[in-house]
Design a protein around this motif. Structure first.
Motif, PDB file in Angstrom:
ATOM      1  N   LEU A  24       0.884  -1.168   0.000  1.00 39.08           N
ATOM      2  CA  LEU A  24       0.000   0.000   0.000  1.00 39.08           C
ATOM      3  C   LEU A  24       0.918   1.213   0.000  1.00 39.08           C
ATOM      4  O   LEU A  24       1.929   1.231   0.713  1.00 39.08           O
ATOM      5  N   VAL A  25       0.568   2.250  -0.784  1.00 34.14           N
ATOM      6  CA  VAL A  25       1.546   3.314  -0.983  1.00 34.14           C
ATOM      7  C   VAL A  25       0.866   4.681  -1.060  1.00 34.14           C
ATOM      8  O   VAL A  25      -0.328   4.786  -1.330  1.00 34.14           O
ATOM      9  N   GLY A  26       1.639   5.740  -0.782  1.00 38.41           N
ATOM     10  CA  GLY A  26       1.179   7.111  -1.028  1.00 38.41           C
ATOM     11  C   GLY A  26       0.147   7.611  -0.028  1.00 38.41           C
ATOM     12  O   GLY A  26       0.248   7.376   1.174  1.00 38.41           O
ATOM     13  N   GLY A  27      -0.858   8.308  -0.573  1.00 32.37           N
ATOM     14  CA  GLY A  27      -1.873   8.964   0.245  1.00 32.37           C
ATOM     15  C   GLY A  27      -2.536   8.073   1.287  1.00 32.37           C
ATOM     16  O   GLY A  27      -2.693   8.486   2.448  1.00 32.37           O
ATOM     17  N   PRO A  28      -2.953   6.853   0.925  1.00 34.75           N
ATOM     18  CA  PRO A  28      -3.596   5.989   1.926  1.00 34.75           C
ATOM     19  C   PRO A  28      -2.704   5.693   3.134  1.00 34.75           C
ATOM     20  O   PRO A  28      -3.198   5.579   4.259  1.00 34.75           O
ATOM     21  N   VAL A  29      -1.374   5.587   2.918  1.00 31.62           N
ATOM     22  CA  VAL A  29      -0.458   5.342   4.047  1.00 31.62           C
ATOM     23  C   VAL A  29      -0.345   6.601   4.901  1.00 31.62           C
ATOM     24  O   VAL A  29      -0.432   6.559   6.133  1.00 31.62           O
ATOM     25  N   ARG A  30      -0.171   7.752   4.230  1.00 37.28           N
ATOM     26  CA  ARG A  30      -0.150   9.035   4.960  1.00 37.28           C
ATOM     27  C   ARG A  30      -1.422   9.192   5.793  1.00 37.28           C
ATOM     28  O   ARG A  30      -1.380   9.594   6.953  1.00 37.28           O
ATOM     29  N   ASP A  31      -2.569   8.859   5.191  1.00 35.63           N
ATOM     30  CA  ASP A  31      -3.845   9.038   5.888  1.00 35.63           C
ATOM     31  C   ASP A  31      -3.986   8.111   7.098  1.00 35.63           C
ATOM     32  O   ASP A  31      -4.681   8.447   8.062  1.00 35.63           O
ATOM     33  N   LEU A  32      -3.329   6.945   7.062  1.00 33.23           N
ATOM     34  CA  LEU A  32      -3.347   6.065   8.243  1.00 33.23           C
ATOM     35  C   LEU A  32      -2.732   6.782   9.445  1.00 33.23           C
ATOM     36  O   LEU A  32      -3.209   6.664  10.573  1.00 33.23           O
ATOM     37  N   PHE A  33      -1.657   7.564   9.189  1.00 28.63           N
ATOM     38  CA  PHE A  33      -1.024   8.327  10.280  1.00 28.63           C
ATOM     39  C   PHE A  33      -1.908   9.483  10.735  1.00 28.63           C
ATOM     40  O   PHE A  33      -1.860   9.891  11.886  1.00 28.63           O
ATOM     41  N   LEU A  34      -2.679  10.024   9.818  1.00 31.43           N
ATOM     42  CA  LEU A  34      -3.524  11.179  10.150  1.00 31.43           C
ATOM     43  C   LEU A  34      -4.891  10.750  10.689  1.00 31.43           C
ATOM     44  O   LEU A  34      -5.747  11.582  10.954  1.00 31.43           O
ATOM     45  N   GLY A  35      -5.083   9.429  10.805  1.00 31.63           N
ATOM     46  CA  GLY A  35      -6.350   8.945  11.351  1.00 31.63           C
ATOM     47  C   GLY A  35      -7.504   9.083  10.376  1.00 31.63           C
ATOM     48  O   GLY A  35      -8.657   9.180  10.778  1.00 31.63           O
ATOM     49  N   ARG A  36      -7.187   9.111   9.059  1.00 33.45           N
ATOM     50  CA  ARG A  36      -8.253   9.236   8.055  1.00 33.45           C
ATOM     51  C   ARG A  36      -8.277   7.989   7.194  1.00 33.45           C
ATOM     52  O   ARG A  36      -7.261   7.322   7.018  1.00 33.45           O
ATOM     53  N   THR A  37      -9.444   7.669   6.676  1.00 32.06           N
ATOM     54  CA  THR A  37      -9.540   6.517   5.780  1.00 32.06           C
ATOM     55  C   THR A  37     -10.045   6.998   4.430  1.00 32.06           C
ATOM     56  O   THR A  37     -10.734   8.004   4.335  1.00 32.06           O
ATOM     57  N   SER A  38      -9.670   6.272   3.398  1.00 30.00           N
ATOM     58  CA  SER A  38     -10.076   6.635   2.048  1.00 30.00           C
ATOM     59  C   SER A  38     -10.605   5.405   1.332  1.00 30.00           C
ATOM     60  O   SER A  38     -10.051   4.309   1.482  1.00 30.00           O
ATOM     61  N   PRO A  39     -11.674   5.550   0.537  1.00 31.99           N
ATOM     62  CA  PRO A  39     -12.165   4.401  -0.233  1.00 31.99           C
ATOM     63  C   PRO A  39     -11.302   4.116  -1.459  1.00 31.99           C
ATOM     64  O   PRO A  39     -11.471   3.100  -2.119  1.00 31.99           O
ATOM     65  N   ASP A  40     -10.351   5.039  -1.755  1.00 34.05           N
ATOM     66  CA  ASP A  40      -9.440   4.839  -2.887  1.00 34.05           C
ATOM     67  C   ASP A  40      -8.099   4.357  -2.352  1.00 34.05           C
ATOM     68  O   ASP A  40      -7.486   5.015  -1.510  1.00 34.05           O
TER      69      ASP A  40
END
Length: 502
Positions: free
Chosen positions: A37-53
């Protein structure tokens, strides 16, 4: 932001990922491939956010990827295959899997030159920013962070994995993305990144208007749009993307006879965003039309500035000039016509309210205000209220009180009349029947006359409206009886040669 308030320790982060992610990772590993898993979704895991993409990267070729997922995915597509990307849907997630890349842009072209790579680290090196250059190896959930993405998230700073010059040469749109992330995440950019943006700003010209527009919309709709716009202007990128906003930094005269139009515009943008309502409200947040109109509302001022005798500064008709400049810029950026019309109309109307507090308006003027704003009225309310940045508390309170009063007047008239769709008291069919007319321009003129009457006097009784229509019609040239043509001379009367030649 999450990263701004507490330190992230990647050793203690418990990555909660959907079982679909682990299942996909296992499929690739079982087939002898890597998947992360790479990029934005990994960053968002640290920020406590989830993405459907979800974005993944792999050493598998596009052919190998298709073979692994075609029976597993709910459906898949190969539209990005030339760039190594296979897209799919699975359990509500939109997933893209891209083969490791070593990609470069031809300096003179907008098109990336694609070369597939074999190393995850090399793939991460060519990504835009360190906070997007982290990967989560699957299914082990090992964090791969060779360029300090966690460190930069903790420091709330945007840096590039490679040198910023190399990164922006690969894709100059990344300079816009830097400003967009500054807006979305409220983070600052590293000094090296800012310097490279300043030195390479002109390179944004090789990027298509559509791609620039998409980044601009995301920036304006971010949580901190002022930060993003300020970065565009400071680095000179705005000179190529939004030159009208750069031009707002009018040189201050030594007597400070006018306030800084640029800082005022940024403040109006912030204040307008703060007045948006939640999704069930009149102007759901974030609203691009309101925000962009707030940023652009004074772009007509530089062209209309005049120093008057006695030291005053005037900006006559800056609303009309600004509206035209805004529409022109949005056309250049390939916005759709509806969005262009809405933003330009708000810029055109943003001064209309001034004078209400001093002179008071007739019901007729209030009706016109509502009719001219049309479906933009709720946005116009917010834009006009946002356009007060004076430090003079009494003046601010007086303007707010006057606008409260105007909104109350609109509400009262709404109760009495159907203000939102002010139409003449007689429709086109009725006008034609009363005046015995066929469809044509005259009917349009009659309709316009009755609309003016409706604006001026409010709703009329049908008999009254009909009487006014008849009175108007009596004064129209078309209503005059036809002038009889000259009678033909009797057949037996001979004309003299002189008369024949006349």
């Amino acid at each position: 932001m999450a990263h701004a308030h507490h330190k992230i320790d990647s050793n203690t982060v418990d990555f909660q990922v959907d079982p679909v992610v682990l299942e996909l990772g296992q499929r690739f590993v079982d087939a002898g491939h890597e998947l992360s898993l790479v990029g934005g979704p990994v960053r968002d895991l640290f920020l406590g956010r989830t993405s459907p993409d979800l974005d993944f990267t792999t050493d598998a070729t596009p052919d190998q990827t298709v073979a692994l997922i075609k029976k597993w995915a709910d459906n898949f597509w190969e539209i990005g295959r030339a760039f190594g990307t296979i897209g799919m849907r699975k359990s509500g997630f939109q997933i893209e899997i891209t083969t490791y890349r070593a990609e470069a842009y031809d300096p003179e072209s907008r098109k990336p030159v694609v070369a597939f790579g074999t190393s995850l680290t090399d793939d991460l090196l060519r990504r835009d920013f360190t906070i997007n250059a982290m990967a989560l190896r699957l299914p082990s959930l090992e964090l791969i962070d060779p360029f300090g993405g966690v460190r930069d998230l903790n420091a709330a700073v945007l840096a590039t994995p490679a040198s910023p010059e190399a990164s922006f040469s690969d894709d100059p749109l990344r300079m816009m993305r830097a400003a967009r992330f500054a807006s979305q995440l409220g983070i600052s950019v590293h000094d090296d990144v800012r310097l490279a943006m300043s030195q390479m700003a002109e390179r944004i010209n090789i990027i298509s208007a559509e791609r620039v527009r998409e980044e601009l919309v995301k920036l304006i709709c971010g949580a901190h749009p002022r930060v993003g716009v300020d970065l565009l202007v400071d680095t000179g990128l705005a000179e190529f993307v939004l030159p009208e906003v750069s031009a707002l930094r009018l040189e201050s005269d030594e007597h400070h006879r006018h306030k800084d139009v640029y800082q005022h515009s940024l403040q109006v943008l912030e204040q307008a965003a703060a007045l948006e309502t939640d999704a069930d409200g009149a102007v759901p947040a974030p609203d691009f039309v309101l925000r962009f109109a707030a940023l652009m509302h004074d772009v007509g001022k530089p062209a209309t500035r005049r120093f008057e005798p006695g030291g005053a500064v005037s900006f006559r008709h800056h609303d009309m000039v600004g509206s035209k400049l805004t529409a022109k810029r949005m056309k250049t950026l390939r916005f759709d016509n509806d969005t262009i019309k809405a933003v330009a109309r708000l810029v055109e109307l943003h001064m209309r309210f001034y004078g209400y507090g001093d002179a008071g308006w007739s019901d007729s003027a209030v009706r016109r205000y509502v009719a001219d704003a049309g479906p933009l009225l709720d946005r116009l309310h917010r834009l006009t209220r946002s356009d007060v940045t004076t430090r003079n508390q009494r003046k601010a309170e007086r303007l707010a009180f006057a606008y409260d009063d105007l909104e109350d007047r609109i509400a009262v008239l709404r109760e009495q009349e159907s203000l939102d769709a002010v139409r003449p008291d007689l429709d086109g069919a009725r006008i034609m029947a009363i005046l015995n007319l066929r469809p044509g321009p005259v009917v349009g003129r009659a309709y316009k006359f009755l609309l003016e009457e409706r604006m001026e006097h409010g709703p009329l009784q049908p008999d009254d409206a009909e009487a006014r229509l008849h009175a108007w019609w009596a004064e129209q040239p078309e209503a005059a009886p036809p002038v009889p043509e000259a009678a033909e001379p009797p057949a037996d009367v001979e004309l003299s040669p002189n008369e024949e030649s006349k």
